[in-house]
Motif scaffolding. Sequence first.
Motif, PDB file in Angstrom:
ATOM      1  N   ARG A 173      69.842  36.800   3.106  1.00  0.00           N
ATOM      2  CA  ARG A 173      70.422  37.761   2.161  1.00  0.00           C
ATOM      3  C   ARG A 173      69.865  39.178   2.359  1.00  0.00           C
ATOM      4  O   ARG A 173      70.476  40.143   1.930  1.00  0.00           O
ATOM      5  CB  ARG A 173      70.179  37.282   0.721  1.00  0.00           C
ATOM      6  N   HIS A 174      68.718  39.253   3.012  1.00  0.00           N
ATOM      7  CA  HIS A 174      68.145  40.584   3.275  1.00  0.00           C
ATOM      8  C   HIS A 174      68.283  40.980   4.752  1.00  0.00           C
ATOM      9  O   HIS A 174      67.518  41.808   5.255  1.00  0.00           O
ATOM     10  CB  HIS A 174      66.699  40.647   2.780  1.00  0.00           C
TER      11      HIS A 174
ATOM     12  N   LEU B  41      62.692  42.071  -5.139  1.00  0.00           N
ATOM     13  CA  LEU B  41      63.215  42.435  -3.809  1.00  0.00           C
ATOM     14  C   LEU B  41      64.515  43.233  -3.877  1.00  0.00           C
ATOM     15  O   LEU B  41      65.112  43.496  -2.828  1.00  0.00           O
ATOM     16  CB  LEU B  41      63.440  41.176  -2.961  1.00  0.00           C
ATOM     17  N   GLU B  42      64.922  43.610  -5.073  1.00  0.00           N
ATOM     18  CA  GLU B  42      66.151  44.411  -5.203  1.00  0.00           C
ATOM     19  C   GLU B  42      66.066  45.649  -4.290  1.00  0.00           C
ATOM     20  O   GLU B  42      65.093  46.400  -4.356  1.00  0.00           O
ATOM     21  CB  GLU B  42      66.331  44.808  -6.682  1.00  0.00           C
TER      22      GLU B  42
ATOM     23  N   VAL C 192      66.578  33.790   1.396  1.00  0.00           N
ATOM     24  CA  VAL C 192      66.078  35.156   1.145  1.00  0.00           C
ATOM     25  C   VAL C 192      66.173  35.990   2.426  1.00  0.00           C
ATOM     26  O   VAL C 192      66.650  37.138   2.408  1.00  0.00           O
ATOM     27  CB  VAL C 192      64.625  35.116   0.618  1.00  0.00           C
TER      28      VAL C 192
ATOM     29  N   PHE D 129      64.497  33.735  -9.094  1.00  0.00           N
ATOM     30  CA  PHE D 129      65.527  34.774  -8.951  1.00  0.00           C
ATOM     31  C   PHE D 129      66.662  34.435  -7.983  1.00  0.00           C
ATOM     32  O   PHE D 129      67.806  34.720  -8.263  1.00  0.00           O
ATOM     33  CB  PHE D 129      64.883  36.101  -8.478  1.00  0.00           C
ATOM     34  N   CYS D 130      66.307  33.849  -6.819  1.00  0.00           N
ATOM     35  CA  CYS D 130      67.294  33.807  -5.734  1.00  0.00           C
ATOM     36  C   CYS D 130      68.003  32.452  -5.649  1.00  0.00           C
ATOM     37  O   CYS D 130      67.926  31.765  -4.635  1.00  0.00           O
ATOM     38  CB  CYS D 130      66.616  34.154  -4.411  1.00  0.00           C
TER      39      CYS D 130
ATOM     40  N   PRO E  86      72.258  34.679  -7.926  1.00  0.00           N
ATOM     41  CA  PRO E  86      71.013  35.428  -7.744  1.00  0.00           C
ATOM     42  C   PRO E  86      70.866  36.539  -8.789  1.00  0.00           C
ATOM     43  O   PRO E  86      71.850  37.210  -9.123  1.00  0.00           O
ATOM     44  CB  PRO E  86      71.166  36.024  -6.330  1.00  0.00           C
ATOM     45  N   LYS E  87      69.638  36.673  -9.316  1.00  0.00           N
ATOM     46  CA  LYS E  87      69.409  37.699 -10.354  1.00  0.00           C
ATOM     47  C   LYS E  87      68.818  38.944  -9.695  1.00  0.00           C
ATOM     48  O   LYS E  87      67.630  39.272  -9.870  1.00  0.00           O
ATOM     49  CB  LYS E  87      68.423  37.156 -11.385  1.00  0.00           C
ATOM     50  N   CYS E  88      69.643  39.627  -8.901  1.00  0.00           N
ATOM     51  CA  CYS E  88      69.135  40.730  -8.072  1.00  0.00           C
ATOM     52  C   CYS E  88      68.603  41.904  -8.905  1.00  0.00           C
ATOM     53  O   CYS E  88      67.622  42.528  -8.529  1.00  0.00           O
ATOM     54  CB  CYS E  88      70.225  41.214  -7.133  1.00  0.00           C
TER      55      CYS E  88
ATOM     56  N   CYS F 226      65.087  41.357  -9.860  1.00  0.00           N
ATOM     57  CA  CYS F 226      64.259  40.781  -8.795  1.00  0.00           C
ATOM     58  C   CYS F 226      63.366  41.837  -8.118  1.00  0.00           C
ATOM     59  O   CYS F 226      63.823  42.964  -7.862  1.00  0.00           O
ATOM     60  CB  CYS F 226      65.172  40.149  -7.753  1.00  0.00           C
TER      61      CYS F 226
ATOM     62  N   LEU G 273      59.902  33.011  -5.746  1.00  0.00           N
ATOM     63  CA  LEU G 273      61.030  33.953  -5.749  1.00  0.00           C
ATOM     64  C   LEU G 273      62.360  33.197  -5.825  1.00  0.00           C
ATOM     65  O   LEU G 273      63.244  33.530  -6.613  1.00  0.00           O
ATOM     66  CB  LEU G 273      60.991  34.794  -4.464  1.00  0.00           C
TER      67      LEU G 273
HETATM   68  S1  SF4 Z   1      67.224  40.767  -4.546  1.00  0.00           S
HETATM   69 FE1  SF4 Z   1      66.173  38.862  -5.083  1.00  0.00          FE
HETATM   70  S2  SF4 Z   1      67.737  37.582  -6.028  1.00  0.00           S
HETATM   71 FE2  SF4 Z   1      68.781  39.206  -4.936  1.00  0.00          FE
HETATM   72  S3  SF4 Z   1      69.211  38.355  -2.888  1.00  0.00           S
HETATM   73 FE3  SF4 Z   1      67.252  39.433  -2.784  1.00  0.00          FE
HETATM   74  S4  SF4 Z   1      65.729  37.876  -3.152  1.00  0.00           S
HETATM   75 FE4  SF4 Z   1      67.667  37.061  -3.859  1.00  0.00          FE
END
Ligand code: SF4
Length: 217
Positions: free
Chosen positions: A157-158, A212-213, A154, A199-200, A205-207, A210, A195
């Motif tokens: 990816r962020h 955290l989108e 996570v 989702f992740c 990943p189901k953004c 989610c 999470l």
């Molecule tokens: S929005 Fe959610 S699913 Fe997508 S990368 Fe971020 S944490 Fe993972």
Amino acid sequence: MSEKKQVVLELYERLFEAFGPLHWWPAESRFEVIMGAVLTQNTAWRNVEKGIAALKARDLLSPEAMYNIPLNKLAALIRPCGYYNIKAERLKSFVMFLYKGYEGDLDKLLGIELITLRKELLSVKGIGPETADSIILYAAQKPSFVVDAYTQRVLYRHHLIPNDVSYDMIQDFFMDRLPRDVQLYNEYHALLVHLGKSFCSKTRPKCVQCPLEGFNQ
Ligand code: SF4
């Protein structure tokens, strides 16, 4: 407040609003937390539940009972948890360590100061940083942030950490920016696991759905 500190708090707030509170760790005693922390290595929690239920049904969730049960019987009981021979050895290693250094007294072990406790736990065969920190946070109730694969994914990816950073660096990322608060660390780790599971995932990943989108993009 620094920008990254703000981001770490906002991340928590978003997750708490979406999922919290999650009331971790699901166990009836501190010894059960420790057994669960070892059994959950490389397996899903639903498999751990089966192993814990089998141990509980035979009254084996105490240091004394775990010390006395033969290794092969223990391995057979925790078979649903996967890697059962290795995990049986690890459970045994932990209780041997507890008896050798702390007279089998869990209060005595968990009562020692955090840094020393962490070093002690890491000296036990089969206890790595994630298991040690889970024991410290959820059984000893001391503030050591738990990092797992979901946490790393996570954050990466962020755009909060680079890829391939060490466990300790990710732990510092949180602990340098959060107060030393057991309840906060307890909830934060539980939320990140939820999470990751919901989702992740690694590959899909189901953004869109989610919470955290769009976060820190
Ligand atoms: S929005 Fe959610 S699913 Fe997508 S990368 Fe971020 S944490 Fe993972």
